[in-house]
Design an enzyme around this catalytic site. Structure first.
Site, PDB file in Angstrom:
ATOM      1  N   GLY A   1       0.814  -1.220   0.000  1.00 10.86           N
ATOM      2  CA  GLY A   1       0.000   0.000   0.000  1.00 10.86           C
ATOM      3  C   GLY A   1       0.845   1.265   0.000  1.00 10.86           C
ATOM      4  CB  CYS A   2       3.718   2.283   2.064  1.00 12.35           C
ATOM      5  SG  CYS A   2       2.803   2.170   3.629  1.00 12.35           S
ATOM      6  CB  THR A   3       5.221   0.325  -2.788  1.00 14.34           C
ATOM      7  OG1 THR A   3       6.144  -0.099  -1.765  1.00 14.34           O
ATOM      8  CG2 THR A   3       5.954   0.428  -4.115  1.00 14.34           C
TER       9      THR A   3
ATOM     10  CB  ALA B   1       5.666   6.122  -2.434  1.00 14.36           C
TER      11      ALA B   1
END
Length: 148
Positions: free
Chosen positions: A42-44, A47
């Site tokens: 999710g964070c990738t 970003a």
């Protein structure tokens, strides 16, 4: 931190060990986004969505700053691996996540743990929070569009 509050002057230390201050971005709107962990799916996605739309965000007067409790080395790898054009704050002492109220108890598969709630604060040119995109609202794959 709530809408109408002034953001703190010292935001923290980035992936290069440099102190990041609000006054470094005078005259710009800041997208200060808090995310749980470097290199997770999710964070990738979030970003990379901000990276892919970075030019449009900059044209609209925004500067992007990511924050997680990962260390500088982890941030450097995350930036290199995903070719991120913006700085990431290593909030290892959890000062900023606590100041902004995005650190708390989470649960996954019935296990409770402390972590960062994915939240984005839009800070205006005067350093005042003008919009908050809450954890339930953040769309990781379409986050730039939400901001714009």
């Amino acid at each position: 931190m709530n809408i109408g509050d002034k953001a703190p002057e010292i935001l923290g230390i980035n992936e290069k060990g440099e102190e990041i201050r609000l006054s470094d971005y005078k005259g710009k709107k800041i997208v200060l986004y808090f995310y749980p962990k470097d290199s997770t799916s999710g964070c990738t996605a979030q970003a990379c969505n901000l990276r892919d739309n970075y030019t449009d965000l900059r044209k609209a007067g925004y500067e992007v700053i990511g924050v997680s409790v990962d260390n500088e080395k982890s941030h450097q790898k995350f930036i290199e691996k995903n070719n991120l054009p913006f700085t990431l704050i290593a909030d290892t002492d959890k000062k900023l996540v606590e100041q902004f109220g995005v650190w708390g108890e989470k649960s996954m598969y019935g296990r409770k743990y402390m972590g960062t709630f994915r939240t984005t604060f839009i800070i205006n040119e005067e350093g005042v929070i003008e919009r908050i995109i809450t954890p339930k609202e953040v769309k990781t794959k379409d986050h730039a569009a939400q901001i714009l």
